[in-house]
Design a protein around this motif. Structure first.
Motif, short mmCIF file in Angstrom:
data_model
loop_
_atom_site.label_atom_id
_atom_site.label_comp_id
_atom_site.label_asym_id
_atom_site.label_seq_id
_atom_site.Cartn_x
_atom_site.Cartn_y
_atom_site.Cartn_z
N GLU A 86 146.24 27.23 34.86
CA GLU A 86 146.43 25.90 34.27
C GLU A 86 146.88 25.99 32.81
O GLU A 86 147.45 25.04 32.28
CB GLU A 86 145.12 25.10 34.36
N SER A 87 146.60 27.13 32.17
CA SER A 87 147.00 27.27 30.76
C SER A 87 148.45 27.69 30.62
O SER A 87 148.98 27.77 29.51
CB SER A 87 146.10 28.31 30.08
N LEU A 88 149.13 27.98 31.74
CA LEU A 88 150.51 28.45 31.69
C LEU A 88 151.48 27.26 31.76
O LEU A 88 151.08 26.14 32.11
CB LEU A 88 150.78 29.41 32.85
N MET A 89 152.76 27.54 31.46
CA MET A 89 153.77 26.47 31.48
C MET A 89 154.34 26.31 32.88
O MET A 89 154.50 27.29 33.61
CB MET A 89 154.91 26.84 30.52
N GLY A 90 154.69 25.06 33.19
CA GLY A 90 155.46 24.81 34.41
C GLY A 90 156.94 24.99 34.12
O GLY A 90 157.34 25.31 32.99
N ALA A 91 157.77 24.74 35.13
CA ALA A 91 159.21 25.00 35.00
C ALA A 91 159.85 24.20 33.88
O ALA A 91 160.61 24.73 33.06
CB ALA A 91 159.89 24.74 36.33
N LYS A 92 159.54 22.90 33.83
CA LYS A 92 160.20 22.04 32.82
C LYS A 92 159.77 22.45 31.42
O LYS A 92 160.59 22.53 30.50
CB LYS A 92 159.81 20.58 33.05
N GLU A 93 158.47 22.69 31.28
CA GLU A 93 157.94 23.06 29.97
C GLU A 93 158.54 24.39 29.51
O GLU A 93 158.91 24.56 28.35
CB GLU A 93 156.42 23.18 30.08
N TYR A 94 158.66 25.35 30.46
CA TYR A 94 159.21 26.66 30.10
C TYR A 94 160.69 26.55 29.76
O TYR A 94 161.18 27.21 28.83
CB TYR A 94 159.00 27.67 31.23
N THR A 95 161.41 25.71 30.48
CA THR A 95 162.84 25.50 30.18
C THR A 95 163.00 25.03 28.74
O THR A 95 163.82 25.52 27.98
CB THR A 95 163.45 24.46 31.14
N LYS A 96 162.18 24.04 28.38
CA LYS A 96 162.23 23.48 27.02
C LYS A 96 161.85 24.57 26.01
O LYS A 96 162.46 24.67 24.94
CB LYS A 96 161.25 22.32 26.95
N PHE A 97 160.84 25.36 26.35
CA PHE A 97 160.38 26.45 25.47
C PHE A 97 161.52 27.42 25.19
O PHE A 97 161.76 27.81 24.04
CB PHE A 97 159.20 27.16 26.15
N CYS A 98 162.27 27.80 26.24
CA CYS A 98 163.40 28.74 26.08
C CYS A 98 164.48 28.11 25.20
O CYS A 98 165.04 28.77 24.32
CB CYS A 98 164.03 29.08 27.43
N GLU A 99 164.79 26.84 25.46
CA GLU A 99 165.84 26.16 24.69
C GLU A 99 165.45 26.12 23.22
O GLU A 99 166.28 26.40 22.34
CB GLU A 99 166.05 24.74 25.22
N GLU A 100 164.20 25.78 22.95
CA GLU A 100 163.75 25.68 21.55
C GLU A 100 163.74 27.07 20.89
O GLU A 100 164.14 27.21 19.74
CB GLU A 100 162.35 25.06 21.48
N GLU A 101 163.32 28.06 21.64
CA GLU A 101 163.28 29.42 21.08
C GLU A 101 164.68 29.91 20.75
O GLU A 101 164.93 30.47 19.69
CB GLU A 101 162.62 30.36 22.08
N ASP A 102 165.62 29.70 21.65
CA ASP A 102 166.99 30.15 21.40
C ASP A 102 167.66 29.34 20.32
O ASP A 102 168.45 29.86 19.53
CB ASP A 102 167.81 30.11 22.70
N ALA A 103 167.34 28.06 20.24
CA ALA A 103 167.98 27.21 19.24
C ALA A 103 167.51 27.56 17.83
O ALA A 103 168.24 27.42 16.86
CB ALA A 103 167.70 25.74 19.53
N SER A 104 166.27 28.04 17.73
CA SER A 104 165.72 28.31 16.39
C SER A 104 166.10 29.70 15.90
O SER A 104 165.73 30.09 14.80
CB SER A 104 164.20 28.17 16.41
N HIS A 105 166.83 30.50 16.72
CA HIS A 105 167.16 31.86 16.29
C HIS A 105 168.66 32.05 16.13
O HIS A 105 169.43 31.35 16.73
CB HIS A 105 166.63 32.87 17.32
#
Lengths: 271, 164
Positions: free
Chosen positions: B145-164
Motif C-alpha cells: 500500500e505504500s508503493l505507487m500505482g501506475a498513474k502515480e509512478y508515471t507522474k513520478f517519472c515525468e517529474e523526475e526527468d523534467a527536473s534533470h
C-alpha cells in the motif's frame, strides 16, 4: 544533537583525501566502505600505486580479458573490484575517485551517463588550454586517444565514480591485456598502444593533481582530511567485496577456456 | 530522456537541447504509458512488484533500464534469502557501472530468474516480463500500500526527468 554540515555557500561539502602510493586493493576497500557506510561526500586522490596490478570488474572473465599464462608467469596480482571495467595499474597511474550523496546535486540523475557527463565538466576545466580533452562514451580522451578510464557503483542514495588516469605506463604491461570483446566504437579495433596515450606528454604530474583539486573546488567546498579520519571504526562490520583472485581461480579459468575451445573444435569437426 | 537530463547536467542552453527538453505532452504520455503497466506497484527507486496470491514478482522498470543502458551482468540472491523493503537484493552492471536493485517489499526469495545469467539483456528488452528478477513470498503484504500505482509512478517519472 549537532546536525552535520552538508553545504556551505550553496555548494556541497566534500572531504578531500590525498594518498600517495596506496595499494589499489586498500583504495578499493576504502571507496566501498565510504560508499556504504559514510554520509559525507569524498574526493580521494591516490598518486600512483606501489605494485603493478590487474583490476577487473565485477563481471570480468579472466580468460576473455587477460593473457592469463603471462599474468601467472610474472605473478601479477589480479583484483576483482566492485565496479566495472578492466585496467592494469602501477606507479604511473593516478586515481581520482568521487563518493557522493545523490542529493549533493539534486539536478543530477544518479545513472551512469549523467554522472559520467558531470565528471567530464571537472576535467574539461583541468585540461582547458592544455589539450584537446573530451569524453568519448565512457573514456576521457585527448584527441582520440584514451588517457582515463572510468567506472561507477550506484546505490539508492549514493554513488562512486572512479577514474584511473594513465599519467605514464609501461609498454610491456599492455601485453597482459587482451583486446576486449566489448570495446567503444571510437576505438575502431586499434590495439592498446595505438588507442591510449600518456598524460605526462601533456601536463606535469603535480600540475594535474593541483588543477584537479582546483576544479573540484568549483563544484564543492573542500575540506582536507587526514587518512586517519577515513579509517574504519573498530565497531564496523562492513565487509568490502573487492578481492584478490587466487592463483587457483586463474588456473581454473585457463582450464575452462581450453575445455570450451576443445568442445567447440570437436563439435565443428563432427558437423 | 537521457539527452534532456545530460543537457541539464551540462547546463547547456542551445536550441537543440531546449527542443529536447520540450517534449510534447502527447509524446510523453504515450512514451510513459507504454513503459508503465497497470496492476503493478512501483518503488521510487524504479523497481516494480506484481503481487499474485502468495508470491510477488519483482524487477526494474522500463524507465530504469532505459537510463541504465545495456545490462551486461546481473547479480541475484539465492532462493531462501530474506529481502527487506528498500534494501538492496542484487545489482546490475551496465556501461561499467554496477547499480543496486532494491526490493519494494519484505519477504523471502522463493525463485530467481536464472535466464538472466546467460541473457542479462532481457532486462532491457522485456523489463516487465522475461526480465523479471526475483519472486518473493511477502512477509508483510500491507507494504504494497505504500508503493505507487501506475498513474502515480508515471507522474513520478515525468517529474523526475523534467527536473534533470
Amino acid at each position: 544533537m549537532a546536525v552535520p554540515q552538508t553545504r556551505s555557500m550553496g555548494l556541497p561539502l566534500i572531504n578531500l583525501l590525498r594518498l600517495k602510493g596506496a595499494p589499489i586493493l586498500q583504495q578499493l576497500h576504502l571507496e566501498e566502505r565510504l560508499l556504504r557506510t559514510s554520509y559525507d561526500n569524498w574526493c580521494i586522490i591516490n598518486d600512483g600505486t606501489t605494485k603493478r596490478t590487474v583490476v577487473m570488474g565485477v563481471s570480468g572473465k579472466a580468460e576473455e580479458l587477460l593473457e592469463i599464462d603471462s599474468v601467472l608467469r610474472d605473478e601479477i596480482p589480479v583484483i576483482r573490484r566492485f565496479t566495472g571495467g578492466t585496467v592494469i595499474v602501477d606507479q604511473g597511474t593516478i586515481f581520482v575517485t568521487f563518493v557522493c550523496n545523490k542529493d549533493a546535486f539534486p539536478d543530477l540523475q544518479s545513472y551512469p551517463q549523467p554522472i559520467m557527463s558531470w565528471s567530464s565538466l571537472i576535467y574539461k576545466k583541468v585540461f582547458q588550454g592544455i589539450g584537446d580533452f573530451s569524453l568519448r562514451e565512457n573514456d576521457y580522451v585527448l584527441g582520440n586517444r584514451k588517457f582515463g578510464g572510468n567506472a561507477q557503483s550506484i546505490t539508492k542514495t549514493r554513488w562512486v565514480h572512479h577514474t584511473s588516469f594513465l599519467w605514464d605506463y609501461e609498454v610491456s604491461n599492455m601485453g597482459y591485456l587482451k583486446l576486449p570483446k566489448r570495446a567503444p566504437d571510437y576505438r575502431q579495433a586499434r590495439d592498446h598502444l595505438d588507442f591510449i596515450c600518456r598524460m605526462k606528454d601533456h601536463i606535469p604530474r603535480s600540475n594535474f593533481i593541483e588543477r584537479t583539486i582546483d576544479a573540484v573546488g568549483s563544484h564543492f567546498v573542500l575540506r582536507s582530511v587526514d587518512p586517519e579520519a577515513s579509517q574504519s571504526p573498530l565497531s564496523s562490520k562492513f565487509e568490502p567485496s573487492s578481492r584478490l583472485l587466487k592463483r587457483e581461480e586463474l588456473e581454473e579459468a585457463i582450464f575452462n577456456s581450453r575445455s570450451r575451445g576443445a568442445c567447440a573444435a570437436s563439435a565443428s569437426q563432427a558437423s | 530522456m537521457w539527452a534532456s537530463s545530460t543537457a541539464n547536467a551540462l547546463k547547456i542552453s542551445t536550441a537543440a537541447s531546449n527542443s529536447a527538453f520540450v517534449i510534447s505532452p502527447a509524446f510523453s504520455l504515450s512514451r510513459c504509458f507504454s513503459s508503465v503497466l497497470e496492476g503493478f506497484k512501483y518503488a521510487n527507486s524504479h523497481e516494480w512488484v506484481k503481487h499474485d496470491g502468495p508470491v510477488a514478482t519483482i524487477g526494474i522498470t522500463d524507465h530504469a533500464q532505459d537510463h541504465l543502458g545495456e545490462v551486461v551482468f546481473v547479480e541475484l540472491p539465492e532462493a531462501g534469502k530474506p529481502v527487506t523493503q528498500g534494501g538492496s537484493f542484487g545489482s546490475v552492471e551496465s556501461v561499467k557501472a554496477t547499480s543496486d536493485v532494491n526490493s519494494p517489499i519484505s519477504g523471502e526469495v522463493v525463485e530467481v530468474n536464472t535466464k538472466l545469467s546467460e541473457t542479462p539483456g532481457l532486462i532491457n528488452t522485456s523489463p516487465y516480463e522475461d526480465g523479471w528478477m526475483i519472486k518473493v513470498k511477502p512477509s508483510n503484504p500491507s507494504e504494497l500500500e505504500s508503493l505507487m500505482g501506475a498513474k502515480e509512478y508515471t507522474k513520478f517519472c515525468e517529474e523526475e526527468d523534467a527536473s534533470h
